[in-house]
Write a protein that holds these residues in place. Structure first.
Motif, PDB file in Angstrom:
ATOM      1  N   GLN A 278       0.817  -1.200   0.000  1.00 23.95           N
ATOM      2  CA  GLN A 278       0.000   0.000   0.000  1.00 23.95           C
ATOM      3  C   GLN A 278       0.860   1.263   0.000  1.00 23.95           C
ATOM      4  OE1 GLN A 278      -2.228   0.972   3.576  1.00 23.95           O
ATOM      5  NE2 GLN A 278      -1.068  -0.540   4.743  1.00 23.95           N
ATOM      6  N   PRO A 279       0.394   2.287  -0.706  1.00 23.75           N
ATOM      7  CA  PRO A 279       1.162   3.541  -0.777  1.00 23.75           C
ATOM      8  C   PRO A 279       1.326   4.182   0.595  1.00 23.75           C
ATOM      9  CG  PRO A 279      -0.527   3.449  -2.476  1.00 23.75           C
ATOM     10  CD  PRO A 279      -0.807   2.313  -1.537  1.00 23.75           C
ATOM     11  N   THR A 280       2.512   4.624   0.877  1.00 20.67           N
ATOM     12  CA  THR A 280       2.822   5.374   2.090  1.00 20.67           C
ATOM     13  C   THR A 280       3.602   6.608   1.672  1.00 20.67           C
ATOM     14  OG1 THR A 280       4.945   4.272   2.440  1.00 20.67           O
ATOM     15  CG2 THR A 280       3.004   3.219   3.407  1.00 20.67           C
TER      16      THR A 280
ATOM     17  N   THR B 250       7.063   5.450   0.448  1.00 17.94           N
ATOM     18  CA  THR B 250       7.132   4.791  -0.861  1.00 17.94           C
ATOM     19  C   THR B 250       6.771   5.739  -1.986  1.00 17.94           C
ATOM     20  OG1 THR B 250       4.856   3.978  -0.592  1.00 17.94           O
ATOM     21  CG2 THR B 250       6.647   2.511   0.089  1.00 17.94           C
ATOM     22  N   LEU B 251       5.828   6.643  -1.742  1.00 17.93           N
ATOM     23  CA  LEU B 251       5.474   7.622  -2.766  1.00 17.93           C
ATOM     24  C   LEU B 251       6.640   8.554  -3.048  1.00 17.93           C
ATOM     25  CD1 LEU B 251       1.785   8.673  -1.999  1.00 17.93           C
ATOM     26  CD2 LEU B 251       2.642   7.404  -3.958  1.00 17.93           C
TER      27      LEU B 251
ATOM     28  N   CYS C  47       9.165   6.630  -5.046  1.00 18.63           N
ATOM     29  CA  CYS C  47       8.667   6.416  -6.405  1.00 18.63           C
ATOM     30  C   CYS C  47       8.804   7.688  -7.230  1.00 18.63           C
ATOM     31  CB  CYS C  47       7.210   5.958  -6.360  1.00 18.63           C
ATOM     32  SG  CYS C  47       6.505   5.574  -7.978  1.00 18.63           S
TER      33      CYS C  47
ATOM     34  N   ASN D 214       1.500  10.881  -8.582  1.00 22.33           N
ATOM     35  CA  ASN D 214       0.849  11.433  -7.390  1.00 22.33           C
ATOM     36  C   ASN D 214      -0.622  11.781  -7.593  1.00 22.33           C
ATOM     37  OD1 ASN D 214       3.185  11.287  -5.838  1.00 22.33           O
ATOM     38  ND2 ASN D 214       3.945  13.220  -6.649  1.00 22.33           N
TER      39      ASN D 214
ATOM     40  N   PHE E  64      -3.668   9.061  -6.925  1.00 28.03           N
ATOM     41  CA  PHE E  64      -3.977   8.620  -5.583  1.00 28.03           C
ATOM     42  C   PHE E  64      -4.987   9.523  -4.886  1.00 28.03           C
ATOM     43  CE2 PHE E  64       0.299   6.555  -5.893  1.00 28.03           C
ATOM     44  CZ  PHE E  64      -0.166   5.258  -5.787  1.00 28.03           C
TER      45      PHE E  64
ATOM     46  N   LEU F 259      -7.870   3.905  -1.333  1.00 29.29           N
ATOM     47  CA  LEU F 259      -6.747   3.332  -2.067  1.00 29.29           C
ATOM     48  C   LEU F 259      -6.984   1.860  -2.407  1.00 29.29           C
ATOM     49  CD1 LEU F 259      -3.731   4.926  -0.173  1.00 29.29           C
ATOM     50  CD2 LEU F 259      -4.636   5.554  -2.420  1.00 29.29           C
TER      51      LEU F 259
ATOM     52  N   THR G 103      -1.413   5.844 -12.631  1.00 31.62           N
ATOM     53  CA  THR G 103      -0.736   6.003 -11.351  1.00 31.62           C
ATOM     54  C   THR G 103      -0.424   4.651 -10.729  1.00 31.62           C
ATOM     55  OG1 THR G 103      -1.767   8.145 -10.909  1.00 31.62           O
ATOM     56  CG2 THR G 103      -0.961   6.914  -9.003  1.00 31.62           C
ATOM     57  N   TRP G 104      -1.432   3.773 -10.678  1.00 29.34           N
ATOM     58  CA  TRP G 104      -1.213   2.459 -10.070  1.00 29.34           C
ATOM     59  C   TRP G 104      -0.288   1.599 -10.924  1.00 29.34           C
ATOM     60  CZ3 TRP G 104      -1.963   0.444  -5.407  1.00 29.34           C
ATOM     61  CH2 TRP G 104      -2.741   1.183  -4.511  1.00 29.34           C
TER      62      TRP G 104
ATOM     63  N   TYR H 121       3.142   2.833  -9.986  1.00 27.25           N
ATOM     64  CA  TYR H 121       3.459   2.512  -8.595  1.00 27.25           C
ATOM     65  C   TYR H 121       3.748   1.021  -8.414  1.00 27.25           C
ATOM     66  CZ  TYR H 121       3.193   2.044  -3.560  1.00 27.25           C
ATOM     67  OH  TYR H 121       3.483   1.748  -2.259  1.00 27.25           O
TER      68      TYR H 121
END
Length: 369
Positions: free
Chosen positions: A99-101, A104-105, A108, A123, A126, A133, A170-171, A174
């Motif tokens: 999961q994005p945090t 991690t964002l 990335c 970005n 999200f 999410l 985005t996904w 990511y």
């Protein structure tokens, strides 16, 4: 004036059944109390109140009809159909691990900047309105697995097609950032430990099965010229599959102008094979450089059946079993129906990431039975 003088009996019945209407009624009561000391404002008529109530009910119905993960979380068959994961718990475990945090964002975005990619692409998606999410990940999986169209999803979510596309891209970026660095090339020992029994009795030294896949991608309008009169181009990628069925190698895409030999050579697969390995192909993919590094090539196409049966003492039953097993492994990546037709031009610049993500997602399905 009291509340009963402006609310019809029908509305009273609805009010007792819908919590949202109870809140609506309380708002009306508050407004009426304000009007007792402010005669400059006009009271809502019964018709106007009914229109407001009808609008709220319609909004609630649309919300209930939206295609969210919560609706099918207790149906493993539906989860598998739409996402490729065997059940809700497996999908949730995957999400919790990736999961994005903020950390991690940030990593990335830094990676994309180093590659001259606009980090807004990562970005912006999200922050899609109306979607948590987990639901965003679910819709991305539906997009690649079932080939959902942006217009269908935008209608359900009550957002624009551009917002849906941005979320998917985005996904895509990511998941590529999170899954791409995973060490999927298995050691010789790991391949042997996971090897199915019928491989042990036929080609026990098989390290990888290579498959060259082609897809069609729609070109952006600005790049369409006379040589691409249909506005699309053919791309091909080399994927490697272990005897147990997991994806162990994924190359970037190459244009149709690149020969199969050059695609194999440029992919880097020859740099990680070891002397004594056996490479298996599902079609006539000749690799001239294998002899130089001491690697044998076995073809599973029908024209190569006689060689297998006669020189390697492989029975017809074993040969058929090998071929069916490998076809099942290859079909896993083809079950991502986003690649069935021409990939839309909006994904042209992200097609390598999209292909890699879909290939790696198959590894979460477990070994072939």
């Amino acid at each position: 004036m009291t509340l009963h003088e402006v609310v019809s009996p029908q509305q009273q019945n609805r009010k007792s059944k819908a919590p949202t209407l109870q809140m609506e009624t309380r708002c009306y009561e508050a407004e009426l109390l304000l009007h007792e000391h402010n005669y400059s404002k006009r009271l809502l008529t019964v018709k106007e109140q009914l229109q407001v109530t009808e609008k709220e009910l319609k909004r609630q119905v649309l919300k209930c009809e939206q295609f969210f993960l919560q609706r099918i979380q207790c149906e493993p068959e539906m989860i598998l159909f739409y996402t490729g994961f065997k059940d809700y718990n497996t999908l949730k475990a995957f999400y919790l691990a990736l999961q994005p945090t903020p950390e991690t964002l940030g990593s990335c975005s830094h990676m994309l900047q180093l590659n001259n990619t606009d980090d807004d692409t990562v970005n912006a998606g999200f922050h899609t309105a109306r979607l948590c999410l987990f639901d965003q990940l679910f819709l991305f999986l539906c997009f690649v697995r079932r080939g959902f169209l942006p217009i269908d999803v935008s209608t359900q979510l009550l957002v624009s097609e551009e917002v849906v596309q941005m979320t998917w891209i985005t996904w895509c970026h990511y998941l590529f950032f999170m899954l791409g660095p995973l060490p999927i090339w298995l050691s010789r020992r790991s391949v042997n430990e996971l090897m199915p029994p019928f491989f042990r009795t036929t080609f026990a030294k098989t390290r990888v099965v290579l498959h060259l896949t082609e897809i069609q991608v729609q070109l952006p309008t600005s790049t369409v010229n006379s040589s691409h009169h249909k506005g699309s181009t053919t791309l091909k990628s080399l994927i490697g599959i272990t005897p147990s069925g997991s994806i162990s190698f994924v190359s970037s895409f190459y244009t149709a102008a690149v020969s199969d030999q050059d695609a194999v050579r440029e992919s880097g697969i020859l740099n990680i094979l070891e002397p004594g390995d056996v490479v298996m192909t599902d079609k006539s993919l000749e690799i001239e450089d294998l002899d130089v590094i001491g690697v044998d090539l076995v073809s599973l196409n029908f024209s190569g059946a006689n060689k297998l049966l006669n020189e390697d003492n492989v029975s017809q039953t074993d040969f058929d079993h090998l071929k069916i097993h490998m076809e099942r492994a290859i079909s896993r990546i083809k079950e991502y129906h986003i690649f069935d037709d021409v990939v839309p031009s909006v994904l042209h610049s992200s097609v390598n990431q999209l292909w890699t993500v879909c290939a790696l997602l198959t590894n979460f399905q477990g070994p072939l039975s």
